[in-house]
Design a protein around this motif. Structure first.
Motif, PDB file in Angstrom:
ATOM      1  N   LEU A 193      32.997  34.800  19.270  1.00 30.99           N
ATOM      2  CA  LEU A 193      33.173  34.769  20.727  1.00 30.99           C
ATOM      3  C   LEU A 193      34.494  34.109  21.113  1.00 30.99           C
TER       4      LEU A 193
ATOM      5  N   PRO B 165      41.601  37.329  21.320  1.00 31.62           N
ATOM      6  CA  PRO B 165      40.141  37.347  21.191  1.00 31.62           C
ATOM      7  C   PRO B 165      39.703  38.039  19.903  1.00 31.62           C
TER       8      PRO B 165
ATOM      9  N   ALA C 257      33.250  42.542  31.028  1.00 31.00           N
ATOM     10  CA  ALA C 257      32.424  41.605  30.271  1.00 31.00           C
ATOM     11  C   ALA C 257      31.437  40.911  31.192  1.00 31.00           C
TER      12      ALA C 257
ATOM     13  N   ARG D 229      28.775  35.061  29.716  1.00 32.96           N
ATOM     14  CA  ARG D 229      29.602  33.861  29.876  1.00 32.96           C
ATOM     15  C   ARG D 229      29.026  32.791  28.951  1.00 32.96           C
ATOM     16  N   ASP D 230      29.286  32.959  27.676  1.00 28.33           N
ATOM     17  CA  ASP D 230      28.648  32.106  26.677  1.00 28.33           C
ATOM     18  C   ASP D 230      29.484  30.869  26.387  1.00 28.33           C
TER      19      ASP D 230
ATOM     20  N   GLY E 100      28.158  39.609  18.765  1.00 26.98           N
ATOM     21  CA  GLY E 100      29.264  39.228  19.630  1.00 26.98           C
ATOM     22  C   GLY E 100      29.586  40.299  20.656  1.00 26.98           C
ATOM     23  N   ILE E 101      29.518  41.558  20.240  1.00 26.25           N
ATOM     24  CA  ILE E 101      29.783  42.660  21.171  1.00 26.25           C
ATOM     25  C   ILE E 101      28.721  42.702  22.266  1.00 26.25           C
TER      26      ILE E 101
ATOM     27  N   ASP F 173      26.958  40.212  23.275  1.00 26.04           N
ATOM     28  CA  ASP F 173      27.180  39.027  24.104  1.00 26.04           C
ATOM     29  C   ASP F 173      28.293  39.268  25.112  1.00 26.04           C
ATOM     30  N   LYS F 174      29.383  39.878  24.655  1.00 19.60           N
ATOM     31  CA  LYS F 174      30.520  40.147  25.538  1.00 19.60           C
ATOM     32  C   LYS F 174      30.154  41.133  26.644  1.00 19.60           C
TER      33      LYS F 174
ATOM     34  N   GLY G 241      25.051  33.600  28.335  1.00 22.60           N
ATOM     35  CA  GLY G 241      25.318  34.088  26.992  1.00 22.60           C
ATOM     36  C   GLY G 241      24.086  34.079  26.106  1.00 22.60           C
TER      37      GLY G 241
END
Length: 274
Positions: free
Chosen positions: A55, A62, A71, A74-75, A176-177, A179-180, A189
């Motif tokens: 992340l 990034p 996106a 907001r983790d 991660g994808i 999450d984004k 997040g």
């Protein structure tokens, strides 16, 4: 009155003959031990490697960049992919190196073929590892977009992880994808602000597969602050044998299972355990 005697010449000669015979018999054994001590062995020595927050950023950019969609997540936590560091294929590993590594928890002796399948030199290994990483990234993107019912025609995902190679970051790339692009679905997040590490391959359908070096990876994860470690279900026993204090193992079999586990972690709900 005392008497003294001297060994008979024949008996003394027999003893000398036996000593010479034993010496001659021992010589090959000694030579074999010397050869074993200094001969190269078909092993690699490994230790906990670096971790990378998927992340976060790598070399100022990034690790996961998304184009074609805004996106949502907001983790404030970290999703850490973990690695091992191993000796190069051409490195000479001898018996003393192996013995020393056996007595250290932060070292492992692994068959060279298990670390570098296919053999070859460092250049060959680097090429294969790079190809495996590209294939892993493609599968991670496909699995994540399928999970979110998104079309790859509309969304472009670029993944950067520097020199780290191989397929074992697949699961965490996919997480991660997600999450984004989606986060927890409510503006937050997936981690709930925690540091979660883990490892596992992933296929295009989201199935999680086994990887190598799991005990060393758990050490790298705990060293860098993780309190939860996601791993393939089949590797619970392997990871539990040398589990660092303060790190909880979370077995998963699919991307959906990993997302469910992360939901349990951030909401203090049900979390699978080894």
């Amino acid at each position: 009155m005392s008497a003294s005697s001297t060994p008979a010449p024949q008996a003394e000669g027999q003893r000398r003959t036996r000593r010479r015979t034993l010496a001659l018999c021992a010589l090959p054994v000694v030579l074999l031990l010397v050869v074993a001590l200094f001969a190269p062995l078909p092993y690699s020595l490994a230790q906990p490697g670096e971790t990378a927050n998927v992340l976060g950023r790598r070399d100022g950019k990034p690790v996961i960049a998304v184009e074609g969609a805004q996106a949502q997540g907001r983790d404030k936590g970290r999703l850490m992919s973990v690695t091992i560091a191993a000796t190069q294929p051409e490195a000479t590993v001898r018996l003393p190196d192996v013995v020393r590594s056996w007595f250290r928890e932060d070292r492992a002796v692994m068959p060279r073929e298990a670390v570098y399948p296919g053999g070859g030199d460092t250049k060959d290994a680097e090429k294969r590892i790079s190809e495996e990483m590209k294939d892993s990234q493609h599968k991670a993107v496909t699995a994540a977009l399928r999970q979110l019912h998104r079309s790859p025609k509309d969304i472009h995902v670029k993944l950067r992880l520097g020199d780290v190679g191989g397929p074992s970051a697949g699961l965490f790339f996919a997480l991660g994808i997600v999450d984004k692009l989606d986060g927890d679905g409510a503006g937050g997040g997936l981690t709930g602000g925690r540091t979660v590490a883990g490892t596992g391959t992933i296929d295009a359908d989201g199935k999680v597969g086994a990887v190598g070096g799991v005990p060393l990876k758990t050490q790298a994860a705990r060293r860098d602050g993780a309190t939860f470690f996601l791993l393939p279900k089949s590797q619970c026993g392997e990871a539990s044998a040398e589990l660092p204090s303060g790190l909880r193992l979370v077995p998963v079999g699919s991307l959906q299972g990993a997302l469910d586990a992360l939901k349990g972690i951030r909401t203090h709900g049900k979390v699978p355990s080894c």
